[in-house]
Design a protein around this motif. Sequence first.
Motif, PDB file in Angstrom:
ATOM      1  N   VAL A  69       0.824  -1.078  -0.058  1.00  0.00           N
ATOM      2  CA  VAL A  69       0.041   0.012   0.034  1.00  0.00           C
ATOM      3  C   VAL A  69       1.167   1.263  -0.117  1.00  0.00           C
ATOM      4  CG1 VAL A  69      -1.947   1.234   1.022  1.00  0.00           C
ATOM      5  CG2 VAL A  69      -1.839  -1.209   1.139  1.00  0.00           C
ATOM      6  N   LEU A  70       0.841   1.999  -0.987  1.00  0.00           N
ATOM      7  CA  LEU A  70       1.749   3.298  -1.163  1.00  0.00           C
ATOM      8  C   LEU A  70       0.951   4.473  -0.431  1.00  0.00           C
ATOM      9  CD1 LEU A  70       2.529   2.723  -4.959  1.00  0.00           C
ATOM     10  CD2 LEU A  70       4.144   1.983  -3.090  1.00  0.00           C
ATOM     11  N   GLY A  71      -0.356   4.560  -0.572  1.00  0.00           N
ATOM     12  CA  GLY A  71      -1.020   5.682   0.143  1.00  0.00           C
ATOM     13  C   GLY A  71      -2.592   5.749  -0.217  1.00  0.00           C
ATOM     14  N   LEU A  98      -4.571  10.438 -13.276  1.00  0.00           N
ATOM     15  CA  LEU A  98      -4.536  12.144 -12.953  1.00  0.00           C
ATOM     16  C   LEU A  98      -4.716  12.305 -11.591  1.00  0.00           C
ATOM     17  CD1 LEU A  98      -6.906  12.973 -15.850  1.00  0.00           C
ATOM     18  CD2 LEU A  98      -4.446  13.358 -16.020  1.00  0.00           C
ATOM     19  N   VAL A  99      -5.477  11.714 -10.775  1.00  0.00           N
ATOM     20  CA  VAL A  99      -5.550  11.830  -9.409  1.00  0.00           C
ATOM     21  C   VAL A  99      -4.838  11.033  -8.477  1.00  0.00           C
ATOM     22  CG1 VAL A  99      -8.096  12.439  -9.802  1.00  0.00           C
ATOM     23  CG2 VAL A  99      -7.477  10.136  -9.208  1.00  0.00           C
ATOM     24  N   ALA A 100      -4.089  10.258  -9.371  1.00  0.00           N
ATOM     25  CA  ALA A 100      -2.958   9.344  -8.278  1.00  0.00           C
ATOM     26  C   ALA A 100      -1.776   9.295  -9.146  1.00  0.00           C
ATOM     27  CB  ALA A 100      -3.596   7.943  -8.059  1.00  0.00           C
ATOM     28  N   PRO A 101      -0.827  10.544  -9.098  1.00  0.00           N
ATOM     29  CA  PRO A 101       0.331  10.480  -9.736  1.00  0.00           C
ATOM     30  C   PRO A 101       1.327  10.007  -9.055  1.00  0.00           C
ATOM     31  CG  PRO A 101      -0.065  12.630  -8.930  1.00  0.00           C
ATOM     32  CD  PRO A 101      -1.450  11.786  -8.547  1.00  0.00           C
ATOM     33  N   VAL A 102       2.238   9.486  -9.657  1.00  0.00           N
ATOM     34  CA  VAL A 102       3.640   8.913  -9.061  1.00  0.00           C
ATOM     35  C   VAL A 102       4.114   9.716  -8.019  1.00  0.00           C
ATOM     36  CG1 VAL A 102       5.821   7.702  -9.485  1.00  0.00           C
ATOM     37  CG2 VAL A 102       4.244   7.351 -11.154  1.00  0.00           C
ATOM     38  N   ALA A 103       4.526   9.244  -6.763  1.00  0.00           N
ATOM     39  CA  ALA A 103       5.283  10.107  -5.962  1.00  0.00           C
ATOM     40  C   ALA A 103       6.622   9.458  -5.722  1.00  0.00           C
ATOM     41  CB  ALA A 103       4.417   9.969  -4.558  1.00  0.00           C
ATOM     42  N   ARG A 104       7.471  10.201  -6.184  1.00  0.00           N
ATOM     43  CA  ARG A 104       8.944   9.726  -5.859  1.00  0.00           C
ATOM     44  C   ARG A 104       9.484   9.756  -4.658  1.00  0.00           C
ATOM     45  NH1 ARG A 104       9.302   6.892 -10.701  1.00  0.00           N
ATOM     46  NH2 ARG A 104       9.028   8.342 -12.583  1.00  0.00           N
ATOM     47  N   ALA A 105      10.043   8.627  -4.104  1.00  0.00           N
ATOM     48  CA  ALA A 105      10.741   8.662  -2.853  1.00  0.00           C
ATOM     49  C   ALA A 105      11.510   9.916  -2.536  1.00  0.00           C
ATOM     50  CB  ALA A 105      11.794   7.421  -2.599  1.00  0.00           C
ATOM     51  N   ARG A 106      11.462  10.383  -1.243  1.00  0.00           N
ATOM     52  CA  ARG A 106      12.105  11.624  -0.829  1.00  0.00           C
ATOM     53  C   ARG A 106      13.444  11.188  -0.886  1.00  0.00           C
ATOM     54  NH1 ARG A 106       9.972  15.788   0.791  1.00  0.00           N
ATOM     55  NH2 ARG A 106       7.893  14.846   1.310  1.00  0.00           N
TER      56      ARG A 106
END
Length: 647
Positions: A69-71, A98-106
């Motif tokens: 689960v990523l978010g 569009l509503v769940a774009p890729v979130a790169r690791a910080r």
Amino acid sequence: MILALPRFASVYPLVTARALARPFTYLADGLEKGSVVTVPFGRAHRRGVVVDLGDEAPSEVEPVAVDQVLGAIPPQLVDLALWIADYYGSTPARALALVAPVARARRGELRPPAAGLPAEAAPKTLTPEQTAALERITTALDGDGGSFLLYGATGSGKTEVYLRACAAALERGLGAIVLVPEIALTPQALGRFRARFGEQVALLHSAMTEAERRDERERIAKGEARVVVGARSAVFAPVAGLGLICVDEEHDPSYKQESDPRYDARTVAVKRAALEGAVAVFGSATPRPESWQALEHVELGGRLGTRLPSVQVVDLRREAGYPLSAPLLSELGELLDKGGKAILLLNRRGIAPAIHCRACGATRRCESCDVALTLHADGLLHCHHCGRREPKPSLCPVCLSPDLARLGAGTQRLEAELQKHVPELERFRLDADAVAKPAVLAETLTRFAAAEKAVLFGTQMVAKGHHFEGVSLAAVVDADTGMATPDFRAEERTFQLVTQLAGRSGREAPGRVLIQTYQPDSRPVALAARHDVREFLAGELERRRELGYPPFRHLLRVVVSGSDSAGPAAVLTQLRAELERHGGEAEILGPAPLLRLRGRHRAQLLAKTGNPRPLASLAGRLLSAAAPAMRKDGLSASVDVDPQGLG
């Protein structure tokens, strides 16, 4: 009594292939609607979004657990994405992306939010019209929401109404989204909203890096930023408890996405507001006929403090100078004598939009795109569609004549002419070539704001919503550039662009406006010179009613491209037969060939319909079924509901 938890989750893997446009079933342990997950998918692992939960799985399926689960995104955004896929004939996976774009690791600390341009102080009091508009909006905030058209002349105080409406939303524990049509407007808009709401403001637009967008989305999702300012894609910001969406300069075609899903942020704003019980406010001095016809009007009236500037129409048929006529040079000369600033609009880039042979009549065209090549200051001919570049020929490639002429003028030639005739004026160019990066754009606008004797010139960027003190002259260098395009919106866009540019002049003191044109009696120019928005809209609505164009009917456009002309035409002929069989009352035109782009032949089918959603959904399903065969033949297709252009 203990309720049994759902056992299975329907997940759309975020893949682009139309052939895979369906949900897949996984175990639901720990999942909810809106969970963003990674799932085993064939031999790979893909991101996906949970769209539903249930107690049963298809009989032939043995569900497995998700990988991770990523978010999560708000369930309302899931519903919005599924509606977008259906309404615009796209796929759920493409819309959910569009509503769940890729979130790169910080990789480091949270970056500080971007800074905006300095903002003027808030007015101590509102006009009666602003007060009435704000009361209507806040009443809707306290009720069931709704959609409104905030109409008033340039400088009538629409931005202050947005700001006060956002404050009212925050007082009620609600969030707000403020859309501006282009990145060019975000520094100034951001400065105004950040001056009022501080760190509660987040910025979202496509020119930000992925890391910057991730940081801002995190601030929004955590509730740290309750007001989101941005361009088109900001309509998908994960604002919890959304109460207000403001769409500034709602007439602007930049709100339409030109890649699949081809959504219109204005239509999406109405739908999102309806899903969340929010209020949508659409503001413009030159509203679209669609908005004028459909929305409740909240009117602000004329400009605050001063009158709209007088307009002089310059007939280029009687002038020797181009792009700078004698009247325009005279007005620029006054800036040197008295001080002040000017904004000049020329909606073409480069030195000249075409190179033409006087001997045989040939125009040098792109070999891949069937469009004229534009001469730039680097001495090369550029294609603004595919990026092709080639040296300017010394002889005509067709007849070998040396008699080559430059047709028209672009912003780079205008820059050279300004340098030649009024070198004492500081010059600032605003077009896609000069300000490719947002930082350069913000710097250019900041320097122009601080200048004393200066001219800001460029493409349509210069006409959109900017407010700079000391601008006493606005000029449309060539009002005819858009009227010759084969599009039913050509006159509307010309009228809007000219009227909007005129509104940049004389905010603090009487200003002047010049409109240079070869068609001084044309309806858009004549009515723009009188600032007569109501008469223009009345005539435009009457014309569109007779022709069956929006807002009286919707348009649906299907474009197919391939390596030759036969493939697209064949696919569209078959598609037309199916749409006519099942498409109800729709009037279907085509297929018709289009200009080649990037080496690919194109053709289009155009439908007029009172209800585009079922027709677009049907077209999407038919194209999904045909996707494997089309991919084998090297064909690609797109569905476009309510297109902004037909070329």
